[in-house]
Design an enzyme around this catalytic site. Structure first.
Site, PDB file in Angstrom:
ATOM      1  CB  SER A   9      -2.896 -17.892  -3.466  1.00 28.55           C
ATOM      2  OG  SER A   9      -3.475 -18.537  -2.545  1.00 28.55           O
TER       3      SER A   9
ATOM      4  CG  MET B  81       0.383 -26.930  10.042  1.00 23.82           C
ATOM      5  SD  MET B  81      -0.486 -25.685   9.596  1.00 23.82           S
ATOM      6  CE  MET B  81      -2.185 -25.737  10.330  1.00 23.82           C
TER       7      MET B  81
ATOM      8  CB  ILE C 175       3.773 -21.746   7.660  1.00 21.82           C
ATOM      9  CG1 ILE C 175       2.841 -22.938   7.877  1.00 21.82           C
ATOM     10  CG2 ILE C 175       3.153 -20.358   8.399  1.00 21.82           C
ATOM     11  CD1 ILE C 175       2.417 -23.277   9.249  1.00 21.82           C
ATOM     12  CG  ASP C 176       2.975 -25.971   4.403  1.00 19.27           C
ATOM     13  OD1 ASP C 176       2.793 -25.674   5.463  1.00 19.27           O
ATOM     14  OD2 ASP C 176       2.158 -26.703   3.678  1.00 19.27           O
TER      15      ASP C 176
ATOM     16  CB  CYS D  20     -11.800 -18.821  -3.590  1.00 19.85           C
ATOM     17  SG  CYS D  20     -13.140 -18.293  -4.591  1.00 19.85           S
TER      18      CYS D  20
ATOM     19  NE  ARG E 211       1.153 -38.049  29.057  1.00 17.71           N
ATOM     20  CZ  ARG E 211       1.201 -39.517  29.682  1.00 17.71           C
ATOM     21  NH1 ARG E 211       1.780 -40.483  28.449  1.00 17.71           N
ATOM     22  NH2 ARG E 211       0.928 -39.390  30.654  1.00 17.71           N
TER      23      ARG E 211
ATOM     24  CG  ASP F  10       0.638 -24.856  -3.531  1.00 16.59           C
ATOM     25  OD1 ASP F  10      -0.213 -24.398  -2.518  1.00 16.59           O
ATOM     26  OD2 ASP F  10       0.791 -26.098  -3.473  1.00 16.59           O
TER      27      ASP F  10
ATOM     28  CB  VAL G  92      -0.978   0.048   1.248  1.00 20.35           C
ATOM     29  CG1 VAL G  92      -1.600   1.334   1.620  1.00 20.35           C
ATOM     30  CG2 VAL G  92      -2.023  -1.111   0.887  1.00 20.35           C
TER      31      VAL G  92
HETATM   32  O1  F6P Z   1      -0.798 -24.430   3.292  1.00 25.61           O
HETATM   33  C1  F6P Z   1      -0.581 -24.128   4.406  1.00 25.61           C
HETATM   34  C2  F6P Z   1      -1.113 -24.946   5.624  1.00 25.61           C
HETATM   35  O2  F6P Z   1      -1.025 -24.363   6.907  1.00 25.61           O
HETATM   36  C3  F6P Z   1      -0.706 -26.290   5.759  1.00 25.61           C
HETATM   37  O3  F6P Z   1       0.364 -26.554   6.272  1.00 25.61           O
HETATM   38  C4  F6P Z   1      -1.677 -26.911   6.598  1.00 25.61           C
HETATM   39  O4  F6P Z   1      -1.970 -28.627   6.153  1.00 25.61           O
HETATM   40  C5  F6P Z   1      -2.924 -26.535   5.709  1.00 25.61           C
HETATM   41  O5  F6P Z   1      -2.436 -25.085   5.622  1.00 25.61           O
HETATM   42  C6  F6P Z   1      -4.249 -26.078   6.665  1.00 25.61           C
HETATM   43  O6  F6P Z   1      -5.423 -25.263   6.151  1.00 25.61           O
HETATM   44  P1  F6P Z   1      -6.586 -24.761   6.802  1.00 25.61           P
HETATM   45  O7  F6P Z   1      -6.146 -23.711   7.506  1.00 25.61           O
HETATM   46  O8  F6P Z   1      -7.558 -24.710   5.614  1.00 25.61           O
HETATM   47  O9  F6P Z   1      -6.964 -25.901   7.600  1.00 25.61           O
END
Ligand code: F6P
Length: 320
Positions: free
Chosen positions: A105, A169, A126-127, A73, A243, A103, A24
């Site tokens: 998006s 994740m 974050i992946d 979406c 655990r 990816d 912006v």
């Molecule tokens: O693609 C990022 C991510 O955080 C993945 O690591 C995870 O599997 C997924 O999104 C979770 O998606 P949502 O927030 O739609 O449950």
């Protein structure tokens, strides 16, 4: 070029707000009008948008999530949805779009580019699974979140001689699990990119126990297995008290790290500059110390970013 738009799409991550602020403000100082599309591509289809001013992005830099909100979406994957989204952009007089997301998006951005609207993508997930960038936005903050959690778990694991299985994740990419293992000294990291042998792990755990190393942390990326299943199998095979913790969406939130704030600022500014130069159909990425543009055709057809084999090797070596 007079007017550009920006949206955040797919799974959110920390640093998106810092990036929006940069887009912006870099846009406004270059004399552009900037439209913020709410709720990602869904908002584009539903015409949810607002004109951005410099004040619209005040005091958001330090906040996690995305103030424009995000969505996954399905409609964007249909020809009708894509046409509606592109027609709406044209109707708003938008001459360039910046897409901040993962990816899926970026694939959406590439599809809009093919409808004749210049698009610049900013990798955010974050992946860390997006190719042609060393880091995507949000990865560093997520890693810091994981490390904080595992450091705490190590305290309680050592007090009780327990094995913890920690699920991160990472649907198809084990970067978070293996990088966190290196950063915390976790004993194992199970990732989708490499096969693992649970019998071997159990044998190692037993040997380590006999040597006096009575607690351990096993990191598992969600794409490599479920923490609950792995913990059950360890308990069943060697009787260790286990655990689990599934870190889940905790990893995606929180105030962005310094690295993500600066990366977001650099990505956002570079994306605006690229549109002004007349680029389109590109993604900005971090390669070494530089911000580099890569064709979205390449980004969206190259699959998951491969994990550097040095990382799992390093994680293993340091356990000796
Ligand atoms: O693609 C990022 C991510 O955080 C993945 O690591 C995870 O599997 C997924 O999104 C979770 O998606 P949502 O927030 O739609 O449950």
């Amino acid at each position: 070029m007079k007017r550009i738009a920006v949206l955040t799409s797919g799974g959110d991550c920390s640093g998106m707000n810092a990036t929006l602020r940069a887009v912006v403000r870099a846009g406004l100082v270059s004399g552009l009008e900037v439209i913020g599309i709410q709720k990602g591509y869904q908002g584009l289809i539903d015409r949810l948008y607002e004109q951005m001013s410099t004040r619209s992005v005040s005091n958001i830099l330090q906040r996690g999530g995305t103030f424009l909100q995000s969505a996954r979406c399905k409609e964007m994957r249909t020809a009708a949805g894509l046409k509606l989204a592109s027609d709406n952009l044209k109707g708003m007089g938008v001459e360039g779009l910046i897409v901040i997301g993962g990816d899926g998006s970026l694939k959406g951005g590439y599809a809009i580019q093919q409808q004749g609207i210049p698009v610049i993508g900013i990798p955010a997930s974050i992946d860390n699974d997006i190719p042609f960038t060393d880091y995507s936005l949000g990865v560093d903050t997520a890693l810091n979140n994981i490390v904080h959690a595992v450091d705490n778990l190590k305290d309680t694991a050592s007090s009780h001689d327990r094995t913890f299985v920690v699920e991160t994740m990472g649907r198809s990419c084990g970067f978070l699990a293996v990088a966190a293992a290196i950063a915390t000294g976790a004993e194992y990291s199970l990732i989708p990119e490499e096969p693992y042998n649970l019998d071997q792990i159990c044998a190692d755990l037993r040997n380590r126990f006999q040597e006096g190393r009575t607690n351990s942390i096993i990191m598992v990326a969600e794409g490599a297995g479920k923490a609950a299943d792995i913990a059950d199998q360890i308990k069943h095979r060697i009787g260790f008290e286990t655990r689990i913790i599934v870190l889940g969406h905790y990893q995606r939130g929180g105030s962005p790290s310094v690295f993500d704030r600066i990366l977001g600022a650099r990505f956002g500014q570079a994306a605006v500059e690229s549109l002004l130069k007349g680029d389109g159909g590109m993604m900005v990425g971090l390669q070494g110390a530089d911000i580099v543009l890569t064709d979205l055709t390449k980004v969206t057809s190259s699959g998951i970013r491969p994990i550097n084999p040095m990382l799992p090797r390093l994680a293993n070596q340091l356990l000796a």
